[in-house]
Design an enzyme around this catalytic site. Structure first.
Site: not given
Lengths: 270, 270
Positions: B11-12, B43-44, B74-76, B153, B185-187
């Site tokens: 993941d990023s 990364y996005g 990571c989706n990006t 975050e 997006c994992t967030h």
């Protein structure tokens, strides 16, 4: 040292262009080479160790461009390690922190100053030390505002979201009765109207870009490094990620067209 | 291939830990080696070229750890270049995009699906292609939500600021009458309550972490790669910036303690 050599300006990304804008405004005949580390921006969320390594890699690149003077146009880098980074550099170095700290110490009347910046900048406590070095009796209140950079990058400079975010971040500073607030990040001047509305008209906002340009100008003069003028001065921009996107937003920061721009990959320091 | 080897998860940054959480929930006897590129997150906001280079550098590191299976959490990365990146890798690779796209295509009743993600994810149009590959008649509306990652975050998961930001981003999707929304997006799952309140209870939210874990489980079974169990399975976490900070927030994402964690510097691919 070659007077006709350009000034190097290093930043983590795009915000340092506000400093370039002031430099070009004050010293239009100086050449400028800018490096924005856009492939690794933002720095303000990283550890001091990583920030210093990234800065060293960027500075090494700028030195190889033959600059006569180095401006660290990033508050985060200036706050976490200007001394460490600049000790072995053979051109004069100016960061954005000292000029802003000096202006704040001179501006405050009631001796209460606020500072806002990235997480790394505030955690370093460098602004507190720098302001107190100019005037020991100043009370300094510092507050990290991590959402301000993404808000500016998203272009949400006005309206309910930035206003509410600013109220959340700045409420505590306001209640301390500060009369001066240092915008300790090159992105923040774009939120000036919102910040000013939240803080009230009696609080003076210090924007280090203009203060830094003045410092560069006086140091160039003191060292006999001013450009003699003559031919068209250099304007060169380097970024570490694609220039696409950078140019459009960058022109808003710079207040001028960005033409001579190129992507580079920095040498890694292990 | 060694069945007792661990699963690698790339993941990023920190968000991929939600995928690890689901993997450990479904397959507790599997070993896991995680790499979060925290020195270069997010990364996005970067170009596809830079995202792919960073992903290749991270994957090379995980392969050297002797993994039997690779999850791109990571989706990006999954959106901009899973095919490019995985073509020369000799272990099976699963991203988070296909499982989420499949779940959305199966979930929608009115054939109208929304997707939200980072700027790079949405710009790639990969979700639109992937959902349509499963069901050609689905209308897909996509929207980038760049402030959602910084909000998570910052820990602002509830309250006026995330609510207003969500209303601004999601208003257009809501008016299209979608009945399914992919959290690309994992967030974003951490903002589920806010997103759900804005979209209304009739819109189903698809969280790709759980779908991805199911896909990993079925591929391990199909390939005879499941761990036989026995000794205590490996749990190893690598980050590219300081582990400080990562551990505290990471445990919230993982829902468990993070003990075996180490900082590494990745080899750069030029």
């Amino acid at each position: 040292m070659n007077q006709s050599a350009p000034i190097g300006v290093f930043d983590s990304g795009i915000g340092g262009l506000t400093v370039v804008r002031e430099i070009l405004g004050h010293m239009p005949s100086e050449g400028v080479v800018y490096l924005g580390d856009t492939a690794r921006v933002p720095y303000g969320i990283r550890s001091p160790e990583t920030i210093k390594r990234y800065a060293r890699e960027g500075i090494r690149f700028l030195l190889a461009e033959g600059i006569k003077f180095l401006v660290i146009a990033c508050n985060t880098v200036s706050a976490v390690g200007l001394d460490d980074i600049s000790s072995d550099i053979d051109v004069p170095v100016v960061g954005v922190l000292e000029p802003g700290a000096k202006a704040a110490a001179e501006s405050t009347e009631n001796g209460k100053v606020g500072v806002i910046g990235t997480a790394a900048t505030i955690k370093s406590r460098s602004y507190i030390r720098a302001i107190r070095a100019f005037r020991g009796d100043v009370e300094v209140e510092a507050r990290a505002c991590p959402l301000f950079v993404p808000l500016v990058e998203e272009g949400w400079l006005d309206g309910e979201v930035p206003e509410l975010a600013a109220s959340k971040y700045l409420g505590g500073l306001k209640s301390k009765g500060i009369d001066t607030l240092v915008l300790g990040c090159t992105h923040y001047p774009l939120l000036k109207p919102v910040i000013s509305r939240v803080m009230g008209p009696e609080v003076k906002l210090i924007d280090s870009a203009a203060e830094t340009a003045r410092e560069v100008s006086s140091q160039l003069a003191a060292r006999g490094l001013e450009s003699a003028g003559g031919k068209t001065p250099l304007r060169k921009f380097y970024v570490t990620d694609s220039p696409e996107g950078f140019t459009a937003v960058g022109e808003r920061f710079l207040g001028a067209a960005i033409e001579n721009i190129k992507k580079v990959q920095l040498e890694v320091i292990r």
